[in-house]
Scaffold this active site. Sequence first.
Site, PDB file in Angstrom:
ATOM      1  CD  GLU B  59      -0.131 -21.513  -5.505  1.00  0.00           C
ATOM      2  OE1 GLU B  59      -0.712 -20.990  -6.300  1.00  0.00           O
ATOM      3  OE2 GLU B  59      -0.077 -21.281  -4.551  1.00  0.00           O
ATOM      4  CG  HIS B 128      -2.371 -15.312   3.492  1.00  0.00           C
ATOM      5  ND1 HIS B 128      -2.845 -14.641   2.867  1.00  0.00           N
ATOM      6  CD2 HIS B 128      -1.484 -15.815   3.078  1.00  0.00           C
ATOM      7  CE1 HIS B 128      -2.206 -14.643   1.810  1.00  0.00           C
ATOM      8  NE2 HIS B 128      -0.399 -15.792   1.950  1.00  0.00           N
TER       9      HIS B 128
HETATM   10  C1  LIG Z   1      -1.622 -18.314  -5.361  1.00  0.00           C
HETATM   11  C2  LIG Z   1      -0.951 -17.925  -4.200  1.00  0.00           C
HETATM   12  N1  LIG Z   1       0.215 -18.551  -4.052  1.00  0.00           N
HETATM   13  C3  LIG Z   1       1.328 -18.699  -2.634  1.00  0.00           C
HETATM   14  C4  LIG Z   1       1.143 -17.386  -2.311  1.00  0.00           C
HETATM   15  C5  LIG Z   1       2.287 -17.069  -1.385  1.00  0.00           C
HETATM   16  N2  LIG Z   1       2.917 -16.140  -2.160  1.00  0.00           N
HETATM   17  C6  LIG Z   1       2.510 -14.310  -1.542  1.00  0.00           C
HETATM   18  S1  LIG Z   1       3.479 -13.751  -2.101  1.00  0.00           S
HETATM   19  C7  LIG Z   1       4.345 -14.600  -2.869  1.00  0.00           C
HETATM   20  C8  LIG Z   1       5.540 -14.160  -4.071  1.00  0.00           C
HETATM   21  C9  LIG Z   1       4.843 -13.130  -4.825  1.00  0.00           C
HETATM   22  O1  LIG Z   1       5.998 -12.597  -5.290  1.00  0.00           O
HETATM   23  P1  LIG Z   1       5.768 -11.003  -6.330  1.00  0.00           P
HETATM   24  O2  LIG Z   1       4.395 -11.622  -7.624  1.00  0.00           O
HETATM   25  O3  LIG Z   1       6.412 -11.042  -7.116  1.00  0.00           O
HETATM   26  O4  LIG Z   1       5.269 -10.251  -5.636  1.00  0.00           O
HETATM   27  P2  LIG Z   1       6.521  -9.324  -4.612  1.00  0.00           P
HETATM   28  O5  LIG Z   1       5.755  -9.899  -3.570  1.00  0.00           O
HETATM   29  O6  LIG Z   1       7.438  -9.472  -5.113  1.00  0.00           O
HETATM   30  O7  LIG Z   1       5.969  -8.999  -4.880  1.00  0.00           O
HETATM   31  C10 LIG Z   1       3.832 -16.277  -2.744  1.00  0.00           C
HETATM   32  C11 LIG Z   1       4.409 -17.332  -3.278  1.00  0.00           C
HETATM   33  C12 LIG Z   1       0.051 -16.342  -2.479  1.00  0.00           C
HETATM   34  N3  LIG Z   1      -0.166 -15.167  -1.442  1.00  0.00           N
HETATM   35  N4  LIG Z   1      -1.194 -16.805  -3.140  1.00  0.00           N
END
Ligand SMILES: Cc1ncc(C[n+]2csc(CCOP(=O)(O)OP(=O)(O)O)c2C)c(N)n1
Lengths: 337, 323, 463
Positions: B59, B128
């Site tokens: 971001e 959130h």
């Molecule tokens: C700073 C931030 N940006 C976006 C999100 C929305 N978000 C939650 S989980 C996620 C994906 C995370 O991917 P990963 O780190 O691979 O974790 P996984 O869900 O695969 O366990 C996103 C984009 C967030 N929670 N925090």
Amino acid sequence: MTAAPATPQNRPSLDEHVDMHRLMVVTRTLEEQLGVLHKAGRTRGPIHRCDGQEAVGVGATAALDPQDYVTTTHRGHAIYIGKGLDPRRVVAEILGRETGYNGGRAGHMLVGSAAHGMMGGNAIVGASIPAATGMALSIQMLRQDRVALAVFGDGAAQTGICHESMNIAALWRLPVVFLLEHNEYGLTAHHSAQSSVPDLHVRAAAYGMPGEQIDGNDVVAVFQAVARAAGRARRGEGPTLIEARTYRMEGFSTSDKGGYQASEERKRWAARDPIVRSRTTLVDALGTARVEDVEQSAAEAVIAAVAAAEADPYPRFVPHAASATHAGPADRVTEDA
Amino acid sequence: MAMMRYAEALNAALHEAMTDDPTVFVFGEDVATYGGVFQVTRGLWEAFGDRVRDTPISEQSLTAMAVSAAMTGTRPILEIMYADFMPLTLDALVNQASVYGYLWGDQVTMPFVVRTQGGAGLGTGAQHAKSLDAFIAHIPGLKVVAPVTPADAKGLMLAAIRDPGPVVVLEHKRLYNTRGEVADEQGPTEIGRARLARSGTDISLIATSRMVLEAEAAAEQLAGSGISAEVIDLRTLRPLDLGAITQSLAKTHHAVVINEDWGFCGYAAELSATIMDHAFDDLDAPVERVATRDMPIPFSEPLESAVIPTVDRIVEAALKALA
Amino acid sequence: MTAPDSPNAASPGTPILVGAASGEYMDRVVVIEWRVAPGDAVEHGQVVAVVETAKAATEVEAPCDGVMGEILALVGDEVAVTQPLGLIAGGADAPAPTPEPNTPADPAPREADDDARPGHDPVVRANDEDRIIASPAARRRAAAMGLGLEGIVGTGPGGRIKLRDVSAAVRAMAASPLDADAQAPSCFPDTPFPLRVTRTGIETGTPVLMLHGFAGDSSVWHPIERDLAAHHPVIRLDLPCHGRSPHDRYASFHDFVRPVLEAFDSLNEGPVHVIGHSLGGAVALALADQRPGMVRSLGLLAPAGLGVEVDSHILDGLCRAASPDSLAPWLLRLVVDPSHITDGYVRAAMATRAAPHIRACQAALAARLFPNGTQAFNVTPLLRRVVVPTRLIWGRADEVLPWQQALGAPGHVALHLLPAVGHLPHLEASAIVTSVLRDLIATAEACPGPPDTDVLTHEVHVA
Ligand SMILES: Cc1ncc(C[n+]2csc(CCOP(=O)(O)OP(=O)(O)O)c2C)c(N)n1
Ligand SMILES: [Mg+2]
């Protein structure tokens, strides 16, 4: 810092493996029960299940000592269970009950229990990384016999704070283990749409720290890699990056409309289910009956925990004193005592 | 005229703007192939190809890139999935966008849009569910809009995209599925103009975003006790439609300001101070502020509903003002 | 000890400069502490003061050995980085300069030392139990009505007086004037009596009727009345709520005009020339409109009711002023040349409005006719249909009613714009005003008699 012994070749012991197996089954049953509750409308908000990834969380935490710290992500159920939290109170937290570890305030993504060294799930992607790094700094300052484990996803690996934390940790040789739980996807985006390189452990070289890739569905491999890295950290040799390759079987969350994970891919990974693989090894060593016994009692314990937690009361609201906006009572003091 | 969901109205605006202007592009997490986690960007990738991009979770860089891309000939639209992540964008907004627009005068324009969504009440937990309106509206040089109706969702989104400067569009997770009429020819809604959602004579309920719906429900309830409440949907948080507020106050002499951000140093505090500054002599009672309790938003249902503004709290505040 | 860097003995000393301590972005600093007092020996490099720059507190060192001389920048002062903070005198044996009485080393004693008492909050010491708690809107309405808050019972939380309470008080007064009198002695006690009429001038000829402006009375006409009186009978009226006319309440301009019409009718005069100033100008137009055959000419000095704006601060100020001291500044706003507002003029003006109830009634009237800096009535249509010779006279520097409001006048109305004249042309430019008015009257009298009244019956103009 007391010199900790290097991981003996014979660890995990058979008993340790049985226990890891049990905890994986606990976690899996928990995830499945949550799926059922969600369908029945008895949960609140989206839930991020870790079906298929249990070996990462359980294997890693089994390699830690009780005093070690761990920070994790929005998908932390295996870590909670692995770090020794009581399933009944974990479920209660997930269901927003008073008896949950955080009195229903946290919900499933943010569970913390300082007494267990479980220093929080974190729903800000990437935030678990500097969090563990800061704990490692504290450990170094206090010269404690502890390590901090940062669990984070392949999506989180693309954040700026991931880079910043790894550089600082390597620079200061902080006792931190970076455990990258690579489950192929960040939310709906495949890792190939998020990372310029397919393998992420290679980045360790850029920070001058060891980096290795392991089979994240092999609980023993996870245990051993984390144990080695923790040993290095304890000996003051600094951080390690472990890329554990695994797969998210149940999509991003319970509110995921799906459609982006190919069924071929899913099938391939289903064949490598960490629990099935662990069972095969254990059955060879202990026989089916003993393993089934462990699995059955683990599953029953979770089902009982869910039932008990569901019967627990909801919390009553209490204002948060530390968030007070005014010093002293809100009413103006009119009388001079 | 068509009935549309709020998310569809936003989508229609994005579609229209991208069709009209090839320099408009959309980027953010999960916005392309998946169509956005709230489906606001659905179908854009199919229609516009690589002008719609999924991004890594970055971001801070993405926002700074939106600023600089906008300075050099494009009109980026960046989705920040949750308003809770807006703090990660603040450096780009506060130290880049805000500053250069002023220092460099008209040498450059910065026509970018940051879309985000806030709001509590769905059990999404402390990271959130926030509405960090004040952080954003605090920044000089930015415009901040918060549509409530589908028609305004389309109109304000179009206006935001066409605006020559940075505009933050604050959407609300609990509005995406609300429905309303959107005229076929719905064009841009003027930024900086409030909407009279309901007219009344006894008290002004001045609200933003989804709180307008709560205020309308409160007005309905007050009507049952013979109180005529006016509801003002500010629509734009910055620049503020001062005239709409003072005009209403000149009639009702009582105000409740309602905003879903925290109260302390919050957007409702700004509204209250603005009323004090510009309509003091019209006040027949202190301005009542209804906002989210000043504390993190808890997960559990009974706790969460104790901290967020509700119809009951608005009614109570109105009765207190009218006491 | 010697002071190698100090200039010759005649110089007052070596300046202590902030210099590089300021940091590169600073051009001003704030002195936050002095570590030495005049007379102290100082050494080169010793920290003598602390200043605050953008980033932090920064220490300032003595540029040489010597004795601390005069402190030029006191604690709290903001100074340019180039400006010396103080001076260091030649050497330790040089005579110590007399300390400034308020050097920081010797801070003035705090005003009250009970502030220092532990547990005592010095901030909130409201000694105002009898302060009346009223909402801003209630205060404003009460002031506009000329009502004191003292007698009003507040029904809001904690006894706060709210708008509804003021309205109730007003209703109660209307219902029983005697009670009202007792409760709020300031308002509306008069029983009906006719408007005050003052007659001067010669016996014969068409009379000149003069209508003064808001907050004045018939005495304002002095500067031009004598000259007119030499040629015409002059009738001056005190408008309702003004001078010695009754002090009643009027809901609208229309209401306000009615007693003037009645007074005019009861004068039983033939046609007259009417001269009106400001609010009186608007009344003059209404009179011409309502009594068509009875007005032969209209001389309007900065008449009200032709535009929207009016300077409410000045009106409020005039209404509030309860002494010559508080009245004078507002009267000065009415003129360009302050020499017209002599002490005598101010005292005389104050004398005409010394009674609080006059001021209260005028405030209430202003709230009706000129709410929120706006003229709530419009006489432009009346001006458009006026047929008798009419002249507008307006000061270009009028702060109360901008002269541009004259621009809505129809073509047959002449406009005299007076440079460097404010809202009182008859005071500031009495010679010109007199000659314009005499000219107007002469023109009108040369006309072939009063116009046909039938054509001129209009419906009553209501504001
Ligand atoms: C700073 C931030 N940006 C976006 C999100 C929305 N978000 C939650 S989980 C996620 C994906 C995370 O991917 P990963 O780190 O691979 O974790 P996984 O869900 O695969 O366990 C996103 C984009 C967030 N929670 N925090
Ligand atoms: Mg992932």
